[in-house]
Design a protein around this motif. Structure first.
Motif, PDB file in Angstrom:
ATOM      1  N   LEU A 112       0.833  -1.203   0.000  1.00  0.00           N
ATOM      2  CA  LEU A 112       0.000   0.000   0.000  1.00  0.00           C
ATOM      3  C   LEU A 112       0.866   1.250   0.000  1.00  0.00           C
ATOM      4  O   LEU A 112       0.614   2.212  -0.744  1.00  0.00           O
ATOM      5  N   ALA A 113       1.900   1.225   0.853  1.00  0.00           N
ATOM      6  CA  ALA A 113       2.780   2.394   0.940  1.00  0.00           C
ATOM      7  C   ALA A 113       3.464   2.633  -0.391  1.00  0.00           C
ATOM      8  O   ALA A 113       3.609   3.776  -0.842  1.00  0.00           O
ATOM      9  N   GLY A 114       3.839   1.529  -1.045  1.00  0.00           N
ATOM     10  CA  GLY A 114       4.502   1.671  -2.339  1.00  0.00           C
ATOM     11  C   GLY A 114       3.574   2.322  -3.350  1.00  0.00           C
ATOM     12  O   GLY A 114       3.971   3.218  -4.106  1.00  0.00           O
ATOM     13  N   MET A 115       2.296   1.896  -3.323  1.00  0.00           N
ATOM     14  CA  MET A 115       1.337   2.458  -4.268  1.00  0.00           C
ATOM     15  C   MET A 115       1.118   3.943  -3.978  1.00  0.00           C
ATOM     16  O   MET A 115       1.104   4.780  -4.887  1.00  0.00           O
ATOM     17  N   GLY A 116       0.970   4.246  -2.669  1.00  0.00           N
ATOM     18  CA  GLY A 116       0.784   5.652  -2.304  1.00  0.00           C
ATOM     19  C   GLY A 116       1.967   6.490  -2.738  1.00  0.00           C
ATOM     20  O   GLY A 116       1.815   7.579  -3.298  1.00  0.00           O
ATOM     21  N   GLY A 117       3.162   5.963  -2.497  1.00  0.00           N
ATOM     22  CA  GLY A 117       4.366   6.701  -2.882  1.00  0.00           C
ATOM     23  C   GLY A 117       4.404   6.948  -4.379  1.00  0.00           C
ATOM     24  O   GLY A 117       4.746   8.044  -4.843  1.00  0.00           O
ATOM     25  N   PHE A 118       4.001   5.929  -5.152  1.00  0.00           N
ATOM     26  CA  PHE A 118       4.005   6.054  -6.603  1.00  0.00           C
ATOM     27  C   PHE A 118       3.085   7.186  -7.059  1.00  0.00           C
ATOM     28  O   PHE A 118       3.463   8.052  -7.846  1.00  0.00           O
ATOM     29  N   VAL A 119       1.859   7.174  -6.485  1.00  0.00           N
ATOM     30  CA  VAL A 119       0.876   8.190  -6.886  1.00  0.00           C
ATOM     31  C   VAL A 119       1.368   9.582  -6.492  1.00  0.00           C
ATOM     32  O   VAL A 119       1.315  10.532  -7.272  1.00  0.00           O
ATOM     33  N   LEU A 120       1.873   9.700  -5.250  1.00  0.00           N
ATOM     34  CA  LEU A 120       2.366  10.999  -4.797  1.00  0.00           C
ATOM     35  C   LEU A 120       3.504  11.481  -5.698  1.00  0.00           C
ATOM     36  O   LEU A 120       3.563  12.656  -6.077  1.00  0.00           O
ATOM     37  N   ASP A 121       4.370  10.551  -6.038  1.00  0.00           N
ATOM     38  CA  ASP A 121       5.490  10.879  -6.915  1.00  0.00           C
ATOM     39  C   ASP A 121       4.998  11.475  -8.233  1.00  0.00           C
ATOM     40  O   ASP A 121       5.499  12.485  -8.719  1.00  0.00           O
ATOM     41  N   LEU A 136       2.105  12.855  -8.832  1.00  0.00           N
ATOM     42  CA  LEU A 136       1.451  14.143  -8.621  1.00  0.00           C
ATOM     43  C   LEU A 136       2.489  15.242  -8.482  1.00  0.00           C
ATOM     44  O   LEU A 136       2.344  16.338  -9.049  1.00  0.00           O
ATOM     45  N   VAL A 137       3.547  14.960  -7.724  1.00  0.00           N
ATOM     46  CA  VAL A 137       4.611  15.953  -7.559  1.00  0.00           C
ATOM     47  C   VAL A 137       5.195  16.308  -8.924  1.00  0.00           C
ATOM     48  O   VAL A 137       5.409  17.472  -9.267  1.00  0.00           O
ATOM     49  N   LEU A 159       3.775  16.052 -11.850  1.00  0.00           N
ATOM     50  CA  LEU A 159       2.809  16.817 -12.632  1.00  0.00           C
ATOM     51  C   LEU A 159       2.824  18.280 -12.185  1.00  0.00           C
ATOM     52  O   LEU A 159       2.811  19.205 -13.004  1.00  0.00           O
ATOM     53  N   GLY A 160       2.892  18.492 -10.857  1.00  0.00           N
ATOM     54  CA  GLY A 160       2.937  19.859 -10.344  1.00  0.00           C
ATOM     55  C   GLY A 160       4.183  20.577 -10.818  1.00  0.00           C
ATOM     56  O   GLY A 160       4.121  21.745 -11.259  1.00  0.00           O
ATOM     57  N   ARG A 161       5.311  19.880 -10.779  1.00  0.00           N
ATOM     58  CA  ARG A 161       6.559  20.502 -11.242  1.00  0.00           C
ATOM     59  C   ARG A 161       6.466  20.855 -12.725  1.00  0.00           C
ATOM     60  O   ARG A 161       6.927  21.907 -13.165  1.00  0.00           O
ATOM     61  N   ALA A 162       5.841  19.948 -13.489  1.00  0.00           N
ATOM     62  CA  ALA A 162       5.699  20.195 -14.925  1.00  0.00           C
ATOM     63  C   ALA A 162       4.855  21.446 -15.167  1.00  0.00           C
ATOM     64  O   ALA A 162       5.157  22.258 -16.047  1.00  0.00           O
ATOM     65  N   ASN A 163       3.812  21.628 -14.348  1.00  0.00           N
ATOM     66  CA  ASN A 163       2.970  22.810 -14.533  1.00  0.00           C
ATOM     67  C   ASN A 163       3.699  24.092 -14.173  1.00  0.00           C
ATOM     68  O   ASN A 163       3.599  25.096 -14.875  1.00  0.00           O
ATOM     69  N   LEU A 164       4.455  24.053 -13.052  1.00  0.00           N
ATOM     70  CA  LEU A 164       5.245  25.228 -12.682  1.00  0.00           C
ATOM     71  C   LEU A 164       6.263  25.541 -13.781  1.00  0.00           C
ATOM     72  O   LEU A 164       6.499  26.707 -14.126  1.00  0.00           O
ATOM     73  N   PHE A 165       6.842  24.472 -14.342  1.00  0.00           N
ATOM     74  CA  PHE A 165       7.812  24.624 -15.426  1.00  0.00           C
ATOM     75  C   PHE A 165       7.170  25.346 -16.612  1.00  0.00           C
ATOM     76  O   PHE A 165       7.737  26.286 -17.171  1.00  0.00           O
ATOM     77  N   LEU A 166       5.927  24.912 -16.957  1.00  0.00           N
ATOM     78  CA  LEU A 166       5.233  25.537 -18.091  1.00  0.00           C
ATOM     79  C   LEU A 166       4.968  27.013 -17.809  1.00  0.00           C
ATOM     80  O   LEU A 166       5.139  27.862 -18.691  1.00  0.00           O
ATOM     81  N   LEU A 167       4.569  27.328 -16.569  1.00  0.00           N
ATOM     82  CA  LEU A 167       4.289  28.728 -16.228  1.00  0.00           C
ATOM     83  C   LEU A 167       5.542  29.584 -16.389  1.00  0.00           C
ATOM     84  O   LEU A 167       5.496  30.673 -16.970  1.00  0.00           O
ATOM     85  N   ARG A 168       6.671  29.065 -15.890  1.00  0.00           N
ATOM     86  CA  ARG A 168       7.918  29.834 -16.014  1.00  0.00           C
ATOM     87  C   ARG A 168       8.280  30.025 -17.482  1.00  0.00           C
ATOM     88  O   ARG A 168       8.753  31.074 -17.896  1.00  0.00           O
ATOM     89  N   LEU A 169       8.034  28.946 -18.248  1.00  0.00           N
ATOM     90  CA  LEU A 169       8.344  28.987 -19.677  1.00  0.00           C
ATOM     91  C   LEU A 169       7.518  30.063 -20.375  1.00  0.00           C
ATOM     92  O   LEU A 169       8.030  30.870 -21.161  1.00  0.00           O
ATOM     93  N   LEU A 170       6.208  30.102 -20.068  1.00  0.00           N
ATOM     94  CA  LEU A 170       5.335  31.087 -20.701  1.00  0.00           C
ATOM     95  C   LEU A 170       5.749  32.495 -20.291  1.00  0.00           C
ATOM     96  O   LEU A 170       5.724  33.431 -21.099  1.00  0.00           O
TER      97      LEU A 170
END
Lengths: 261, 157
Positions: A5-14, A16-17, A19-30
């Motif tokens: 379970l912990a492994g699955m949770g870690g995977f999902v959190l990973d 999500l993190v 995806l969030g970084r990718a979005n911040l990256f896009l904002l900086r890029l724009l």
């Protein structure tokens, strides 16, 4: 069980993190895009690299895809005596689906992977860090021109792919298989709508795919581990992620544009 | 020199892209028939328009002379009202011309076919075609065939 379970949770959190970084990256890029008004030369150079150098593969693939569509469509339609609608079949499948999707996939392989490798290597050899040392923002100087050039190039490449594909279909069906040329174009013009088909398919889809492909490629390069193995993995991930993202978004866009809801 | 070459190649690339879009707009899609709707409007009332769609062609003797621009329902008479836009080049259609909805081929799309009448006055903007023939609905046709076959059996005996 707990570990699983912990492994699955870690995977999902990973994920999500990331995806969030990718979005911040896009904002900086724009945000960095307006720098290009001061240095349009950088944009031209990148347009050459991702656009002009991708032309051969796009032209050849488009021609062959169109010719195959002509042959296959003919083989199916000839049973119904409906070969005069071959033009419609070739044009609609290219404009709505094959043009934007195949161009984006080819672009990911031809230009996206190269972008990732270039940025990843720049990071591995600490060129990006040394730019920052000299108070040059790598987002403005390196990433923004590549991003904008890619976003401009993909719709243009899609238009060229589609047009060449239709000409390829014309060559096979009219010149080789003997379908009536007038019916080929007339049926096509009667069924293909400028805004509903060409606008939605070629323009909007390819703009979305271009944004996706370049975003993924630059992000993967920027986030690559600064080792040779890290760069090679990032390059692979670029092609895989872009392909999946393009196909997934293609389904969503098709459902919105052409599905009846 | 190197930079100039680069700019030239990029220019060619952009021009190719524009040419491709122009081809898609002018040769492949229906742009040629959108903007130039200066035709005069006539309406025709049908009992049933079947699968007729807006933008379907209007023909006379097999030649396209216009297209359907709207299909509406008359709320009093429950008839379908099709508005047709006719190319102004064909402004000498007799006022008693008839209109019928036909199908091109077995599975093709439906279109409006006009049959010229013999009157001296001509159809003009706002005219109404009185002589109309509805679309052929396959189910009704089969139903009529079945009933005529059933009633046809009786006298033969």
């Amino acid at each position: 069980m707990m570990a699983w379970l912990a492994g699955m949770g870690g995977f999902v959190l990973d994920r999500l993190v990331r995806l969030g970084r990718a979005n911040l990256f896009l904002l900086r890029l724009l945000g960095a895009l307006r720098f290009l008004f001061q240095r349009p030369g950088l944009l031209i150079k990148q347009l050459y690299v991702v656009g002009v150098l991708s032309l051969p593969i796009i032209l050849v693939s488009g021609l062959f895809v169109g010719m195959v569509l002509g042959l296959q469509g003919y083989a199916n339609l000839v049973d119904f005596g409906a070969t005069s609608s071959l033009g419609t079949v070739v044009a609609l499948s290219l404009i709505r689906e094959l043009g934007p999707v195949l161009t984006a996939l080819l672009y990911a392989g031809r230009a996206g992977s190269a972008l990732t490798a270039e940025i990843g290597l720049m990071k591995a050899t600490e060129q990006l860090a040394s730019m920052q040392m000299m108070a040059v923002d790598p987002f403005q100087r390196v990433l923004a021109p590549r991003f904008l050039a890619g976003c401009i190039a993909v719709p243009i490449l899609t238009g060229i792919f589609t047009a060449v594909g239709i000409l390829g279909g014309y060559v096979v069906s009219v010149i080789q298989l003997g379908v009536d040329g007038g019916a080929f174009w007339a049926q096509m013009q009667a069924k293909v709508q400028l805004f509903a088909d060409v606008g939605n398919g070629v323009l909007i889809k390819s703009a979305v795919f271009g944004l996706l492909a370049n975003w993924v490629a630059l992000f993967e390069g920027y986030e690559a581990l600064p080792t040779s193995e890290g760069v090679s993995r990032a390059t692979t991930r670029t092609v895989v992620t872009t392909s999946l993202a393009v196909l997934g978004w293609d389904f969503l866009l098709t459902a919105l544009m052409f599905g009846d809801w | 020199m190197r930079q100039k070459n680069l700019e030239l190649m990029v220019g060619v690339f952009i021009a190719l892209g524009l040419a491709a879009f122009l081809l898609l707009a002018l040769k492949v899609s229906d742009l040629t028939s959108i903007g130039n709707d200066q035709g005069y409007r006539i309406t025709a009332r049908f009992e049933n328009v079947g699968g007729l769609k807006v933008r379907a062609p209007v023909t006379l003797g097999g030649v396209r002379i216009g297209r359907v621009i709207s299909i509406d329902l008359d709320r009093q008479s429950y008839e379908a009202v099709a508005t047709l836009s006719i190319d102004p080049r064909y402004d000498r259609l007799p006022a008693d011309s008839g209109a019928s909805i036909l199908t091109s081929g077995l599975l093709g799309e439906q279109y409006v076919s006009l049959e010229p009448g013999g009157m001296d006055s001509y159809l003009k903007n706002g005219s109404v075609i009185k002589l109309t023939q509805s679309a052929l609905v396959l189910e009704k046709l089969i139903g009529r065939m079945l009933t005529s076959a059933a009633s046809g059996d009786a006298p033969r005996k």
